[in-house]
Design a protein around this motif. Structure first.
Motif: not given
Length: 337
Positions: A86, A237, A241, A245
């Motif tokens: 992330g 990412g 996450s 984010l």
């Protein structure tokens, strides 16, 4: 490339790390200082700018190194919130947006080979960042950068092909042996493997940094490659996450990482390279493991033992020695020519 030069640096044809920054083309100067010849000299081989102006550029380089490594330390502190992947995503996306807005690269007029080169450059850049942050999530920042810098160091040793490089290689290996405590089981072998792999990507990054710099004007190639890296990192990412984010605090800290690890170092290095010999710049880049250790200590409370400090010092000396050897070889070749 690179904390380290995991950030990569400006690709302007006179590519500048490392680690760890992300995309820093400063790494190219570390092992290929002659590639920055357009910065170091003009027609007639004279440096631009007066000799007594070197204090300013040196300060800019040091500020860039500190910014990169403290950005890396901030990234490590952000990992509990967003995860390593992330953090990589936020940083690359933020850096890509800034570079695309500032550089406004032209999309037309490029050949398939040009696009192929910049895409590979972006893939390598993304891999370098991803691997480095995976390492920094598992081992101390100073140790991660020290292992990562072995990639450019190995490239420099192989490129020079001089007997003295056996000494630099031996010093570097001694440093790695001390860092591992005689075996990587005491260091976290997975983290060490990620750092060494990031070093391989850094060396590859250097090669494609130079190629991209020759095919694209100014920092256009870097901006486009950064966009490629950002697009490739986005699914990873998001998978790790997700909505984390988009948390305001995470976004703010991620933007801070992008500024410290990309925007400020690139600006400082571009300004410094207008007046600083590329050879001096390259040697200063060899100090990055020390800056990383300092950032790790001040920001993350990652204290070094005497053995670890000695190990980092050995790798720094090996890196500086390899750079000086490469510089001497380049100057000798130029004299013969």
């Amino acid at each position: 490339m690179s904390a380290g030069r995991q950030t990569g640096g400006p690709v302007t044809g006179a590519a500048t790390s490392g680690a760890a920054a992300t995309e820093a083309a400063a790494g190219a100067a570390v092992v290929q200082p002659e590639a920055a010849g357009v910065v170091e000299g003009t027609s007639g081989g004279r440096r631009r700018g007066p000799r007594n102006s070197s204090l300013g550029p040196v300060g800019l380089v040091l500020a860039g190194c500190l910014s990169v490594q403290f950005g890396g330390a901030l990234a490590v502190s952000l990992m509990p919130r967003a995860g390593a992947l992330g953090v990589v995503t936020i940083r690359l996306v933020a850096a890509a947006v800034v570079l695309l807005v500032v550089c406004r690269p032209k999309l037309r007029g490029h050949s398939r080979t040009d696009w192929g080169t910049v895409v590979v450059f972006g893939v390598v850049m993304g891999a370098m960042n991803t691997l480095f942050y995976q390492a920094a999530d598992r081992i101390p920042l100073g140790t991660a950068v020290t292992l990562e810098v072995l990639g450019p160091l190995a490239l420099s040793v192989l490129a020079s092909r001089r007997a003295v490089n056996a000494l630099w290689a031996a010093l570097a290996l001694a440093g790695v042996f001390l860092l591992s405590g005689g075996g990587f089981d005491s260091l976290d072998p997975v983290g060490a493997a990620f750092a060494l792999s990031a070093g391989v990507m850094w060396a590859t990054y250097i090669v494609f940094s130079a190629k991209t710099g020759r095919r694209f004007p100014q920092a256009d190639g870097l901006a486009l490659a950064m966009a490629v890296a950002a697009v490739l990192s986005l699914p990873l990412g998001i998978a790790e996450s997700g909505s984390k984010l988009l948390t305001p605090t995470t976004l703010a800290l991620g933007a801070g990482v992008a500024v410290l690890s990309s925007v400020l170092p690139y600006t400082f290095e571009l300004l410094a390279l207008r007046r600083l010999p590329a050879s001096t710049f390259a040697i200063m880049m060899s100090l990055e493991p020390a800056f990383a250790a300092l950032a790790g200590f001040l920001v993350l409370s990652q204290a070094l033992s005497a053995t670890e400090a000695l190990a980092i010092a050995l790798v720094i000396v090996a890196s500086m020695g390899a750079v000086r050897t490469q510089i001497g070889r380049s100057k000798a070749g130029a004299a013969k020519g």
